[in-house]
Design a protein around this motif. Structure first.
Motif, PDB file in Angstrom:
ATOM      1  N   ILE A   1       0.837  -1.207   0.000  1.00 40.46           N
ATOM      2  CA  ILE A   1       0.000   0.000   0.000  1.00 40.46           C
ATOM      3  C   ILE A   1       0.871   1.256   0.000  1.00 40.46           C
ATOM      4  CG2 ILE A   1      -1.645   1.358   1.389  1.00 40.46           C
ATOM      5  CD1 ILE A   1      -2.823  -1.428   2.304  1.00 40.46           C
ATOM      6  N   MET A   2       1.887   1.270   0.839  1.00 43.41           N
ATOM      7  CA  MET A   2       2.781   2.436   0.935  1.00 43.41           C
ATOM      8  C   MET A   2       3.581   2.656  -0.354  1.00 43.41           C
ATOM      9  SD  MET A   2       2.522   4.183   3.715  1.00 43.41           S
ATOM     10  CE  MET A   2       2.162   4.151   5.468  1.00 43.41           C
ATOM     11  N   MET A   3       4.054   1.574  -0.958  1.00 40.66           N
ATOM     12  CA  MET A   3       4.823   1.691  -2.206  1.00 40.66           C
ATOM     13  C   MET A   3       3.932   2.192  -3.341  1.00 40.66           C
ATOM     14  SD  MET A   3       7.886   0.995  -1.297  1.00 40.66           S
ATOM     15  CE  MET A   3       8.807   0.799  -2.815  1.00 40.66           C
ATOM     16  N   ASN A   4       2.671   1.727  -3.360  1.00 36.28           N
ATOM     17  CA  ASN A   4       1.724   2.205  -4.370  1.00 36.28           C
ATOM     18  C   ASN A   4       1.437   3.688  -4.182  1.00 36.28           C
ATOM     19  OD1 ASN A   4       1.458  -0.229  -5.655  1.00 36.28           O
ATOM     20  ND2 ASN A   4      -0.385  -0.858  -4.557  1.00 36.28           N
ATOM     21  N   ALA A   5       1.389   4.135  -2.918  1.00 39.73           N
ATOM     22  CA  ALA A   5       1.073   5.538  -2.618  1.00 39.73           C
ATOM     23  C   ALA A   5       2.222   6.473  -2.969  1.00 39.73           C
ATOM     24  CB  ALA A   5       0.717   5.679  -1.140  1.00 39.73           C
ATOM     25  N   TYR A   6       3.462   6.014  -2.749  1.00 36.92           N
ATOM     26  CA  TYR A   6       4.610   6.933  -2.872  1.00 36.92           C
ATOM     27  C   TYR A   6       5.604   6.580  -3.980  1.00 36.92           C
ATOM     28  CZ  TYR A   6       2.960   9.040   1.429  1.00 36.92           C
ATOM     29  OH  TYR A   6       2.184   9.680   2.373  1.00 36.92           O
ATOM     30  N   GLY A   7       5.362   5.464  -4.689  1.00 34.49           N
ATOM     31  CA  GLY A   7       6.215   5.153  -5.827  1.00 34.49           C
ATOM     32  C   GLY A   7       7.369   4.213  -5.487  1.00 34.49           C
ATOM     33  N   PRO A   8       7.988   3.654  -6.539  1.00 33.22           N
ATOM     34  CA  PRO A   8       9.002   2.601  -6.351  1.00 33.22           C
ATOM     35  C   PRO A   8      10.274   3.057  -5.647  1.00 33.22           C
ATOM     36  CG  PRO A   8       8.882   3.282  -8.656  1.00 33.22           C
ATOM     37  CD  PRO A   8       7.744   3.940  -7.966  1.00 33.22           C
ATOM     38  N   ASP A   9      10.540   4.353  -5.612  1.00 38.23           N
ATOM     39  CA  ASP A   9      11.761   4.844  -4.958  1.00 38.23           C
ATOM     40  C   ASP A   9      11.558   5.155  -3.466  1.00 38.23           C
ATOM     41  OD1 ASP A   9      13.065   4.710  -7.406  1.00 38.23           O
ATOM     42  OD2 ASP A   9      12.546   6.766  -7.944  1.00 38.23           O
ATOM     43  N   PHE A  10      10.358   4.973  -2.977  1.00 37.97           N
ATOM     44  CA  PHE A  10      10.067   5.277  -1.573  1.00 37.97           C
ATOM     45  C   PHE A  10      10.826   4.295  -0.671  1.00 37.97           C
ATOM     46  CE2 PHE A  10       7.096   4.984   2.170  1.00 37.97           C
ATOM     47  CZ  PHE A  10       7.202   6.307   2.580  1.00 37.97           C
ATOM     48  N   PRO A  11      11.657   4.795   0.248  1.00 38.33           N
ATOM     49  CA  PRO A  11      12.456   3.885   1.093  1.00 38.33           C
ATOM     50  C   PRO A  11      11.639   3.317   2.254  1.00 38.33           C
ATOM     51  CG  PRO A  11      13.035   6.154   1.582  1.00 38.33           C
ATOM     52  CD  PRO A  11      11.967   6.210   0.517  1.00 38.33           C
ATOM     53  N   TYR A  12      10.615   2.563   1.910  1.00 39.69           N
ATOM     54  CA  TYR A  12       9.661   2.095   2.915  1.00 39.69           C
ATOM     55  C   TYR A  12      10.336   1.291   4.027  1.00 39.69           C
ATOM     56  CZ  TYR A  12       6.197  -0.603   5.367  1.00 39.69           C
ATOM     57  OH  TYR A  12       5.471  -1.183   6.377  1.00 39.69           O
ATOM     58  N   ASP A  13      11.191   0.355   3.652  1.00 38.38           N
ATOM     59  CA  ASP A  13      11.785  -0.545   4.657  1.00 38.38           C
ATOM     60  C   ASP A  13      12.573   0.243   5.709  1.00 38.38           C
ATOM     61  OD1 ASP A  13      10.704  -2.755   3.347  1.00 38.38           O
ATOM     62  OD2 ASP A  13      12.424  -2.936   2.017  1.00 38.38           O
ATOM     63  N   GLU A  14      13.294   1.228   5.242  1.00 34.85           N
ATOM     64  CA  GLU A  14      14.088   2.084   6.129  1.00 34.85           C
ATOM     65  C   GLU A  14      13.179   2.861   7.087  1.00 34.85           C
ATOM     66  OE1 GLU A  14      16.542   6.073   5.168  1.00 34.85           O
ATOM     67  OE2 GLU A  14      16.998   4.389   3.818  1.00 34.85           O
ATOM     68  N   TYR A  15      12.107   3.447   6.526  1.00 35.82           N
ATOM     69  CA  TYR A  15      11.168   4.220   7.337  1.00 35.82           C
ATOM     70  C   TYR A  15      10.418   3.324   8.330  1.00 35.82           C
ATOM     71  CZ  TYR A  15      11.752   8.275   4.207  1.00 35.82           C
ATOM     72  OH  TYR A  15      12.257   9.329   3.491  1.00 35.82           O
ATOM     73  N   ALA A  16      10.003   2.156   7.861  1.00 35.98           N
ATOM     74  CA  ALA A  16       9.244   1.233   8.720  1.00 35.98           C
ATOM     75  C   ALA A  16      10.090   0.787   9.907  1.00 35.98           C
ATOM     76  CB  ALA A  16       8.778   0.020   7.918  1.00 35.98           C
ATOM     77  N   LYS A  17      11.370   0.556   9.640  1.00 38.15           N
ATOM     78  CA  LYS A  17      12.295   0.152  10.705  1.00 38.15           C
ATOM     79  C   LYS A  17      12.425   1.271  11.747  1.00 38.15           C
ATOM     80  CE  LYS A  17      16.833  -2.048  11.093  1.00 38.15           C
ATOM     81  NZ  LYS A  17      18.073  -2.391  10.386  1.00 38.15           N
ATOM     82  N   GLU A  18      12.528   2.503  11.270  1.00 32.43           N
ATOM     83  CA  GLU A  18      12.653   3.653  12.180  1.00 32.43           C
ATOM     84  C   GLU A  18      11.359   3.875  12.969  1.00 32.43           C
ATOM     85  OE1 GLU A  18      13.931   8.372  12.128  1.00 32.43           O
ATOM     86  OE2 GLU A  18      14.446   7.115  10.416  1.00 32.43           O
TER      87      GLU A  18
END
Length: 224
Positions: free
Chosen positions: A62-79
């Protein structure tokens, strides 16, 4: 509370955890909002609310669809996760009103109690233990035990299987849209106790009842 002779007929109840037992959906959202302010992420509330009730993989999608393929989701989720655990671990996570009352009510009336949470097992067990309610649950089913996340019904069906109760004889207590959809698809009797989002027409149609609190659920069960 409630005369057993006048009670609704059912064998079990399957609880969601986040937003039903703990006020954790709101706590997690505050962590993401703090993160969004730090990194300049726009409009985080909307995709976050879409993620409620889903597992890690679905949240990521859901987050990647919202913000695009370059969104550093894993890094943010960890933080965000680190921030959450620093704030709320060790029994500091706020509980919703009526948790002890409804668990005692169900135990005293001989009902099976299961948990179906999209969160991973170790976190679930730790949080229930820290809150001193782990022993109330006959079975705990978590997001890492099923391949398909809510709104698919798999987690609820597995919970019913583990406690040996037919889905139609079990209530599901949920706060999220995805959770209500999952319970309904699984043939359980959904009760919505809204948390971050109020019930819309779809939720009212899919739920047997929409109630304000767990204390209201006790009253509901006490009526034939």
């Amino acid at each position: 509370m409630g005369d057993i002779a006048a009670m609704k007929k059912f064998d079990a109840i399957v609880f969601d955890m986040d937003g039903v037992i703990f006020d954790s959906e709101r706590a997690t959202m505050y962590c993401w909002i703090e993160l969004a302010e730090k990194y300049g992420i726009e409009g985080i509330e909307k995709p976050y609310l879409e993620c409620t009730g889903t597992n890690d993989a679905k949240t990521r999608e859901i987050m990647m669809n919202a913000y695009g393929p370059d969104f550093p989701y894993d890094e943010y989720a960890k933080e965000a996760s680190k921030m959450y655990h620093e704030k709320y671990d060790g029994g500091r996570l706020p509980m919703k009103s009526g948790v002890f009352e409804i668990l005692d009510f169900l135990k005293n009336n001989g009902k099976k109690i299961a948990l179906a949470s999209s969160t991973r097992r170790q976190t679930v067990v730790n949080q229930l233990r820290d809150a001193k309610i782990l022993d109330y649950f006959d079975e705990i089913v978590t997001g890492d035990m099923v391949s398909k996340s809510k709104p698919e019904p798999d987690i609820f069906l597995l919970a019913c299987e583990k406690i040996g109760v037919a889905p139609e004889n079990a209530y599901a207590i949920e706060d999220s849209f995805n959770g209500i959809r999952a319970a309904h698809r699984g043939g359980l009797r959904p009760i919505m106790v809204p948390d971050l989002l109020p019930a819309d027409d779809e939720m009212k149609q899919l739920s047997e009842a929409v109630l304000d609190s767990l204390n209201d659920v006790i009253i509901y069960f006490s009526q034939n």
